[in-house]
Design an enzyme around this catalytic site. Structure first.
Site, PDB file in Angstrom:
ATOM      1  CG  HIS A 156      -0.177   0.059   2.612  1.00 53.06           C
ATOM      2  ND1 HIS A 156       0.286  -1.134   3.449  1.00 53.06           N
ATOM      3  CD2 HIS A 156       0.338   1.211   3.178  1.00 53.06           C
ATOM      4  CE1 HIS A 156       0.710  -0.745   4.331  1.00 53.06           C
ATOM      5  NE2 HIS A 156       0.954   0.689   4.494  1.00 53.06           N
ATOM      6  CG  ASP A 203      -0.791  -4.321   2.487  1.00 54.03           C
ATOM      7  OD1 ASP A 203      -0.662  -4.124   1.345  1.00 54.03           O
ATOM      8  OD2 ASP A 203      -0.681  -3.505   3.142  1.00 54.03           O
ATOM      9  CB  SER A 259       3.493   1.468   6.492  1.00 52.10           C
ATOM     10  OG  SER A 259       3.313   0.131   5.855  1.00 52.10           O
TER      11      SER A 259
END
Length: 1254
Positions: A152, A174, A226
């Site tokens: 993402h 992900d 992240s």
């Protein structure tokens, strides 16, 4: 006791001296108010000193100067150096310029701790930022020779080599991954699947790992993090961060990690946000801008800023916009302002209070709401006054400001009183909210005195202490145990709950209207405007003024109304205030003092005095507070009890071999198991045998004794009848014959006088001479009768109650067996293969998990009724607008305010209308106090096994599904499926406060008022709220502006009061219930099939193992139905020394040892468990067998604290002594019957022979 310390704790009690103290001189007492002011001044100075010390920059030059400054110094030359030196000297001698200091001041970075320094050092070469539009959007790290980056996170890796790699996508996790070049593999992280509970490290400090979840303190970590790795103490990566979600005081992380097999596993908590640095956009006048960088702020353009916030009130970036709008760019930030400064956008107000000193009134301290749902005895109030702000709107601690007819005034908080049945202790206040600790009472009153006027407001509310745990205490104890609870946070941090604001409506203020001579004068407050409406002699006046103005057309004050207007401040959306005309600009602010998870000290009731009996337990209880006693049987039917005990009591319970558990108050559960013991002696005299078996098997013993008594009675009666009949048959022929002589044998048998006749020997002599076949038949008849009767008695009475099981052995290396599904019970077996020595296998399940597949249907909690400020229109009609909020009700009331009277002061009499609106929303504390409704489906079973095959051991996790194998040292093991498809969870379950309940909740969208599920939401933070609370609007009274209504009580609160004990205390088979994830552990039900695929390399040839030439087994000690209470000694002579497997092929005994060491000659001691009184089993040692047999005695302890690790399918057999007494009894009865039959036969033979002779 609580995680949040009070702001001003009370002083401890002084030590009391038992001796009389000398008299002290008398001094006049100081004024208490003066002492309070001195204390306030001392606190303020201490806080100011602390802040100055904390914000002061470190002394001396920095450790390393930036490169830009160094290059500028080289270009500037010596002149620049001189100027700087002169400036430094001047700065030392003179005071610094505050403006220049504030303008050039930079925020000093706090020195990173040891964990952060270690992670930063390891991250320097192995973690790479991902750049997007010149900003760091996330990170990529190199682990185990592979590059990992979150899918993402958009952008380009800040490394040319890694950016050029072609990645593969794994949308399930992900992640994007790629193999790194060979020259970079030496600098990569190593990963590990080992994650013991504790603390790990990442870029921002410590990460806590507990119950399979990674959490950090709230505020640590945010968007842009992240892809950062989480490391252990050895620098190995245990997880990669993808995002997070706030859960009260902590933030749960979404991570990707690895399991024991090296397979990637992703864990994502509910409502998790991805932590890529995506800019949230807001809107202003059809122009978008980053929410964190608004073009205007409140201090410069307050009205426009409130309008901007109202437009973006539903924007995901509202919190960022609110923070940026409150803190103008370039403005000095103080630590106190960072705490909670958004309430400067609001102002206090006056509202109707239902009970003042003398009836209802328009009060400056009207109480809007009271909540006391925590377990710490604190109360949170929402009032019309405000706290932490002074009259000018600046932050000022321990201060209350209030509205007095349009004028905002302030008062120190210590001059405000709050009490229920006794005075309360006010902790702190922020905005409209006040936190205090109050004693129990049925109402709460707030008051203060200003200028000889006492203002008070009381509301009915039952304040009581809410205990946590299973003891109903009324005050927190000094000592006890820590237990999870919910307490009110003593700070004003953002925890996700909001209170709705809007621009205030036009309030009538009669103090603005005065009479000057014969004309009416209206004087608006400084800096504000006023709307004036007059009706004087048929002339209507309506205009807005901002300074004093006279209206000569009007001669009475009652002919004019003055409304205060203000569009630069918000007020709480209260039903006690009128709604502004037109479209109301709404907003929302954060609610302080919310419920948060914490630890509370709970009391411990005195330990019960336990008395053990035969299969029974007696508890003598002495509770200090009302205490719950919960019990259950650890069998298929729990038969649980749930009793509240307030007085000393004695309770008796039955304990079985399958186990019994009780929980007394806040003590941990205790379990007991009964042993196969009883009074008496199974190897003793008859009365001891009967006593023993009567206590163990009362019904069977009574039935057996009854049968024996019946047989003995029938035998005696039959023998007597046969004897009498034989006597009559013998004497009758002689009585009919005159002068007949009775033979001597018959005379002795029949008690008759002898008579002359043919003797028995003569009859036998006659048969021998004339009919030898009949002679032998006559002799064989008594013997045949004796044999038949003996065999019948043995078939009827001597039934052996033993069950024989086949031994677990396999002739080949593919071996299948079945083990009980009970944690802690070892299962031993061997594999017999032709030509090879027996291979021992030992399996011990340490933990068995049953994890159902659950689907969250909805979340329910306590609701809060929201009410819009009523829309009032004088001399006109209104209509309800379409409703779109949960359970929203709208109603128009006409003729509510008479002419110039009532809350609206309308000029008309019956044409006045009010639109009332009310709706339902989740309570402010729903995030901390809510229940989750799940639907449970097929469950998966995991078994944690300690497996030993031969000399190789492993501790592994096996999925008990019959499909997933486990491999170690070439051995392939497949477990399952379970023999019993059983689960303690119903189809519908509810999770609340860390416990699970079987509850048939209503479906989503089908909730009923006053029942569980009256409000439903898919998640805690989602906006798809369904509500059905029977909300009905009532007609308002004319005396004040308000929105009356009726509503059903909260179904969630009612369910909490009425709920039964959770599955933790009621589950069958002794299941232990846990959450995160929802699971049941160590349920003692069913069995687990096991299949082994063993390679040839693990087997040993027979020629290489010892062989026993002679072996003899003796039972040294034996206690049946006890945990390895038998000891067997085997004396042997072996061919050579070595190690041999031992096993019992039958299920008569369970061995503790799987193998023994042998010498050429000696003895081996083996421990075993058995349920037989007279065990006799074949013991296999290597390839030889030896028989062990002996007598066992019952255990001495009736009750034990652990289950018995023997084959529980067996029951103790009847002892040989009991069989001997029984056969003796039956044998005696049979002898009587046989004697009678023999006599009858002899008499019949004699009579028939005599008749034939005659």
């Amino acid at each position: 006791m609580f995680p949040f310390q009070p702001m001003y704790p009370m002083q401890p009690m002084p030590y009391r001296n038992p001796f009389a103290a000398p008299r002290r001189p008398w001094f006049p007492r100081t004024d208490p108010f003066l002492a309070m002011q001195v204390q306030e001044l001392t606190r303020s100075m201490a806080n100011l000193t602390f802040k100055q010390r904390r914000d002061a920059p470190p002394e001396g030059p920095s450790a390393k100067k930036p490169k830009k400054e160094a290059s500028q110094k080289q270009k500037g030359g010596g002149q620049g150096k001189k100027k700087k030196n002169q400036g430094k000297k001047k700065a030392k001698t003179g005071p610094p310029n505050p403006k220049a200091q504030n303008g050039n001041k930079k925020k000093t970075n706090k020195k990173p701790g040891k964990r952060q320094r270690m992670v930063m050092k390891l991250e320097s070469d192995k973690t790479f930022p991902i750049m997007l539009e010149g900003k760091i959007n996330g990170y990529a790290c190199v682990v185990g020779g592979k590059l990992f980056r979150p899918m993402h996170v958009e952008g380009k890796i800040d490394n040319d080599v890694l950016a050029a790699l072609k990645t593969k996508k794994a949308s399930k996790y992900d992640l994007e991954y790629a193999d790194v070049p060979q020259n970079m593999r030496a600098d990569t992280f190593k990963y590990t699947h080992e994650k013991p509970q504790g603390y790990y490290s990442w870029h921002h400090g410590a990460v806590q790992y507990e119950n399979g979840r990674f959490t950090v303190p709230k505020g640590v970590g945010a968007k842009g993090d992240s892809g950062r790795p989480i490391l252990d103490n050895q620098g190995r990566v245990v997880a990669i961060v993808l995002g997070g979600v706030n859960e009260g005081s902590r933030t749960a992380l979404s991570v990707v990690m690895w399991n024991e097999k090296g397979v990637t596993v992703k864990y994502t908590p509910e409502n998790c946000e991805q932590w890529s640095l995506v800019t949230t956009m807001c809107l202003l006048a059809n122009v978008t801008f980053p929410c964190a960088q608004p073009p205007i702020c409140y201090d410069r353009k307050p009205a426009e800023t409130l309008a901007m916030l109202s437009v973006n009130v539903d924007n995901p970036g509202y919190d960022e916009l609110l923070e940026a709008a409150v803190k103008c760019p370039g403005r000095k930030r103080r630590s106190t302002e960072e705490l909670f400064n958004e309430y400067k956008l609001t102002r206090p107000y006056m509202a109707r209070c239902i009970r003042c000193a003398v009836g209802s009134c328009h009060s400056p301290i009207a109480i809007e709401a009271v909540k006391s749902d925590g377990h710490d005895g604190y109360v949170r109030l929402q009032t019309s006054s405000q706290y932490g702000l002074d009259s000018s709107g600046n932050l000022k601690g321990r201060t209350m400001r209030y509205d007095m007819h349009g004028t905002i005034k302030e008062i120190p908080l210590h001059q405000v009183s709050l009490y229920t049945s006794r005075p309360c202790h006010i902790v702190d206040g922020h905005g409209y909210f006040l936190l205090a600790r109050c004693p129990a009472g049925d109402s709460i009153t707030m008051e203060f005195k200003k200028d000889s006027v006492r203002h008070s407001c009381s509301v009915p509310y039952e304040v009581k202490f809410n205990p946590v745990g299973r003891e109903l205490y009324t005050h927190p104890p000094e000592h006890g145990v820590e237990q999870a609870c919910q307490v009110y946070a003593h700070d004003a941090q953002n925890r996700g709950a909001y209170v709705e604001m809007h621009l205030p409506g036009s309030e009538v203020d009669s103090s603005l209207v005065s009479l000057s001579g014969s004309s009416v004068t209206v004087t608006p407050p400084d800096g504000t405007s006023a709307l004036v409406e007059c009706e004087c002699g048929g002339t209507k006046i309506s205009e807005t003024i901002n300074k004093t103005k006279q209206f000569s057309q009007c001669t009475k004050k009652e002919q004019c109304r003055a409304y205060r207007l203000q569009n630069d401040k918000w007020v709480y959306n209260s039903d006690k205030l009128p709604k502004a005309a037109g479209a109301t600009l709404k907003g929302k602010l954060h609610v302080p003092f919310l419920l948060a998870d914490g630890k509370c000290t709970v009391p411990l009731a005195p330990e019960p005095m336990i008395t053990f009996g035969f299969r029974s337990v007696s508890l003598k209880l002495h509770p200090k507070n009302p205490t719950y006693l919960i019990t259950r049987q650890l069998a298929d039917e729990p038969h649980y009890t749930h009793e509240l005990i307030s007085e000393p009591a004695v309770r008796n319970f039955t304990v079985t071999e399958k186990g019994w558990e009780f929980v007394w108050g806040n003590h941990p559960p205790k379990r007991f198991w009964a042993q196969e013991t009883a009074p008496g002696n199974p190897h003793g005299l008859p009365h001891e045998v009967i006593t023993h078996y009567y206590h163990r098997y009362p019904m069977s013993t009574i039935l057996g004794l009854s049968i024996c008594a019946a047989i003995a009675t029938v035998s005696v009666a039959a023998s007597t009848w046969l004897f009498c009949r034989s006597r009559v048959a013998c004497l009758t022929p002689y009585r009919l014959t005159p002068n007949a002589r009775i033979p001597f044998c018959l005379a002795v048998l029949c008690c008759a006088r002898t008579a002359r006749a043919e003797t028995t020997w003569e009859s036998l002599d006659h048969l021998w001479n004339n009919n030898q076949q009949m002679f032998w038949i006559q002799l064989l008849i008594p013997l045949a009768a004796l044999i038949v009767v003996t065999r019948l008695l043995r078939c009827v009475c001597c039934v052996v109650p033993f069950l024989v099981m086949a031994g677990a052995a396999a002739p080949a290396y593919e071996h299948a067996t079945t083990m009980p599904s009970q944690a802690g019970i070892s299962y031993n077996t061997i594999v017999n293969r032709a030509g090879y020595a027996p291979l021992p296998i030992s399996i011990t399940p340490t933990k068995i998990k049953l994890i159902p597949t659950v689907n969250l249907e909805y979340v329910t909690c306590h609701y809060k009724t929201g009410m819009d400020s009523p829309a009032i229109k004088c001399c006109g009609s209104q209509e309800c607008t379409p409703t779109y909020r949960p359970d929203e009700q709208c109603k128009v009331f006409t003729g509510v305010y008479p002419f110039m009277w009532g809350g609206a002061y309308c000029f008309c009499d019956t044409e006045n209308t009010q639109v009332s609106k009310a709706y339902v929303m989740k309570s402010d504390d729903c995030l901390a106090d809510h229940a989750e409704a799940y639907k449970a489906h097929t469950a998966s079973v995991q078994a944690f096994l300690n497996i030993t095959v031969g000399e190789h051991s492993i501790v592994t996790t096996v999925y008990v599904n019959g499909e997933t194998p486990v491999n170690f040292n070439g051995v392939k093991i497949t477990a399952g499926p379970l023999s019993t498809a059983w689960t303690p969870f119903d189809r519908k379950i509810v999770q609340y406060a860390g416990e699970i309940y079987n509850y048939d909740f209503p479906e989503y969208g089908a909730g009923q008022p006053g029942a569980f599920g009256d409000i439903q939401s898919r998640t805690v933070s989602s906006s798809d709220l369904y509500a059905n609370t029977n909300l009905v609007l009532q007609r308002p009274k004319a005396g004040a502006i308000h929105v009356p209504y009726t509503q059903a009580p909260s179904g969630f609160e009612q369910w909490k009061k009425d709920k039964a004990p959770s599955l933790k205390f009621t589950a069958p088979f002794g299941c232990e219930i846990y959450t995160n994830p929802i699971r049941a552990e160590n349920c003692a039900v069913g069995s687990i099939p096991l299949a082994f695929d063993i390679p040839d390399a693990l087997f040993t040839r027979v020629s290489e193992t010892p062989t026993l030439s002679a072996a003899e087994c003796t039972l040294n000690e034996c206690v049946y139905s006890s945990d390895f209470g038998g000891i067997a000694t085997v004396k042997y002579s072996a061919s050579k020394s070595g190690k041999c497997a031992v096993h019992v092929p039958s299920g008569t005994a369970t061995l503790k040892e799987a193998a023994v060491e042998l010498t050429e000659q000696g003895s081996a001691t083996i421990h075993f468990s058995t349920a037989n009184i007279h065990p006799e089993f074949r013991l296999q040692i290597c390839t030889s067998y030896v028989t062990c047999k002996g007598d066992c005695h019952p255990p001495k302890d009736h009750i034990v604290t652990h289950p018995q690790y023997h084959a529980q399918t067996f029951t103790a057999a009847v002892s040989k002594t009991a069989w001997t007494w029984l056969t003796s009894l039956l044998g005696g009865s049979a002898v009587i019957i046989i004697i009678g039959l023999v006599l009858a036969t002899i008499v019949a033979m004699y009579v028939l022979t005599n008749q034939k002779h005659n």
